[in-house]
Motif scaffolding. Structure first.
Motif, PDB file in Angstrom:
ATOM      1  N   PHE A   1       0.825  -1.203   0.000  1.00 28.49           N
ATOM      2  CA  PHE A   1       0.000   0.000   0.000  1.00 28.49           C
ATOM      3  C   PHE A   1       0.863   1.257   0.000  1.00 28.49           C
ATOM      4  CE2 PHE A   1      -2.208   3.493   2.087  1.00 28.49           C
ATOM      5  CZ  PHE A   1      -3.316   3.600   1.274  1.00 28.49           C
TER       6      PHE A   1
ATOM      7  N   GLN B   1       2.446   1.819  -3.349  1.00 24.72           N
ATOM      8  CA  GLN B   1       1.513   2.402  -4.317  1.00 24.72           C
ATOM      9  C   GLN B   1       1.352   3.903  -4.076  1.00 24.72           C
ATOM     10  OE1 GLN B   1      -1.745  -0.513  -3.413  1.00 24.72           O
ATOM     11  NE2 GLN B   1      -1.956  -0.516  -5.628  1.00 24.72           N
ATOM     12  N   LEU B   2       1.250   4.264  -2.814  1.00 24.13           N
ATOM     13  CA  LEU B   2       1.015   5.664  -2.469  1.00 24.13           C
ATOM     14  C   LEU B   2       2.189   6.532  -2.882  1.00 24.13           C
ATOM     15  CD1 LEU B   2      -0.722   7.800  -0.996  1.00 24.13           C
ATOM     16  CD2 LEU B   2       0.522   7.195   1.089  1.00 24.13           C
TER      17      LEU B   2
ATOM     18  N   ALA C   1       0.358   6.290  -7.532  1.00 27.66           N
ATOM     19  CA  ALA C   1      -0.930   5.751  -7.969  1.00 27.66           C
ATOM     20  C   ALA C   1      -2.074   6.540  -7.340  1.00 27.66           C
ATOM     21  CB  ALA C   1      -1.042   4.278  -7.571  1.00 27.66           C
TER      22      ALA C   1
ATOM     23  N   LEU D   1      -5.350   6.393  -5.456  1.00 20.77           N
ATOM     24  CA  LEU D   1      -5.950   5.396  -4.587  1.00 20.77           C
ATOM     25  C   LEU D   1      -7.289   5.919  -4.060  1.00 20.77           C
ATOM     26  CD1 LEU D   1      -2.714   4.454  -2.613  1.00 20.77           C
ATOM     27  CD2 LEU D   1      -3.738   3.206  -4.528  1.00 20.77           C
TER      28      LEU D   1
ATOM     29  N   ASP E   1      -9.455   0.709  -2.756  1.00 19.03           N
ATOM     30  CA  ASP E   1      -8.057   0.476  -2.389  1.00 19.03           C
ATOM     31  C   ASP E   1      -7.826   0.478  -0.891  1.00 19.03           C
ATOM     32  OD1 ASP E   1      -6.863   0.499  -5.117  1.00 19.03           O
ATOM     33  OD2 ASP E   1      -7.657   2.543  -5.138  1.00 19.03           O
TER      34      ASP E   1
ATOM     35  N   TRP F   1      -3.654  14.096   0.055  1.00 17.24           N
ATOM     36  CA  TRP F   1      -4.914  13.388   0.240  1.00 17.24           C
ATOM     37  C   TRP F   1      -6.021  14.410   0.424  1.00 17.24           C
ATOM     38  CZ3 TRP F   1      -5.583   8.055   2.551  1.00 17.24           C
ATOM     39  CH2 TRP F   1      -4.470   7.235   2.311  1.00 17.24           C
TER      40      TRP F   1
ATOM     41  N   ARG G   1      -3.173  12.049  -4.516  1.00 18.76           N
ATOM     42  CA  ARG G   1      -3.070  10.611  -4.780  1.00 18.76           C
ATOM     43  C   ARG G   1      -4.051   9.802  -3.950  1.00 18.76           C
ATOM     44  NH1 ARG G   1       3.495  10.565  -4.214  1.00 18.76           N
ATOM     45  NH2 ARG G   1       3.894  12.222  -5.715  1.00 18.76           N
ATOM     46  N   GLY G   2      -4.443  10.315  -2.788  1.00 17.72           N
ATOM     47  CA  GLY G   2      -5.382   9.612  -1.932  1.00 17.72           C
ATOM     48  C   GLY G   2      -6.725  10.315  -1.934  1.00 17.72           C
TER      49      GLY G   2
END
Length: 256
Positions: free
Chosen positions: A5, A8-9, A13, A15, A37, A208, A226-227
């Motif tokens: 995870f 990815q962050l 990516a 998410l 995700d 985020w 990204r979040g």
């Protein structure tokens, strides 16, 4: 914790997740089954004591979805409990200074001051050797600072430069209340959001947000977000229930 995870962050990516407000694993299982995700267990604004949080993190593991915990405060015991119980990371509220950002990282990493135990879920109940667990945890845990105060925005350039901090959640609701910004599009909040996004892009950190629409997400992603936290379990329930009730009432009224 969910391997991959954090990779990815920090890898860039996009998410997608949701807040979990209800102390039951069922919504987390559903979101995992749908392909979300991550979820964020909201121990700041919802009724999660330690046992409930532990059950939720077990449910997330069963559903194959990463679960982070929004802890109630910048507190060693709160952060340690979430990570020992298997959270993929923590969101910590009201990080409004570089000192608090450093303290957050220190409390979240074994390389800092996280208390050691490998007898927990995170350590495989003793199945993972001490240094294997330490090294894997420090690589895998996502550490997210919630910047939701004017002071935090003012200190954002120093905050994002703290080593070991993976990202910043922009608390636009808290900022609007702090500023008493009641304008339709909260222009002062938008300006502060842009300031934080500029800082996260410069530092290569993940931003985020909680977002209300796919259109806003598409606009914010190129700016470094990204979040994306989309609603909550209660929000999804309320929205779907409202739509269902409205459609049934309309259909039945038309047939009278």
């Amino acid at each position: 914790m969910t391997p991959g995870f954090r990779d990815q962050l920090v890898g860039g990516a996009a998410l997608f997740g949701s807040f979990i407000k209800t102390p039951s694993p069922h919504a987390t299982e559903i979101l995992g089954d749908l392909g979300f995700d991550f979820v964020v267990i909201d121990a700041e604004h919802a009724p999660f004591e330690r046992h409930a949080m532990d059950t939720m993190l077990l449910g997330a593991r069963a559903a194959g979805i990463a679960a982070l915990v929004r802890v109630p405060a910048l507190s060693g015991p709160h952060i340690l409990a979430a990570l020992d119980d298997g959270a993929a990371g923590v969101l910590v509220p009201h990080i409004d200074s570089v000192d608090k950002a450093r303290e957050l990282v220190t409390l979240s990493r074994y390389a800092g001051r996280r208390g050691f135990s490998n007898s927990t879920r995170a350590g495989g109940y003793g199945g993972r050797a001490m240094w294997d667990h330490v090294d894997m945890a420090d690589r895998a845990i996502a550490v997210i600072a919630m910047v939701e105060d004017v002071a935090g925005v003012d200190a954002i350039d120093a905050i994002v430069d703290v080593p070991g901090l993976d990202g910043v959640f922009i608390g636009r609701g808290d900022l609007a209340v702090a500023l008493q910004d009641r304008t339709p599009n909260a222009e002062r909040v938008a300006a502060m959001t842009e300031r934080v996004l500029q800082a996260t892009r410069r530092a290569g950190k993940a931003a985020w947000v909680m977002t209300a629409s796919a259109q806003e997400a598409a606009r914010l992603q190129p700016l470094g977000v990204r979040g994306f936290i989309v609603s909550s379990d209660q929000g999804f329930l309320r929205s779907a229930a409202s739509q269902a009730l409205g459609s049934f009432r309309t259909a039945c009224a038309a047939g009278v």
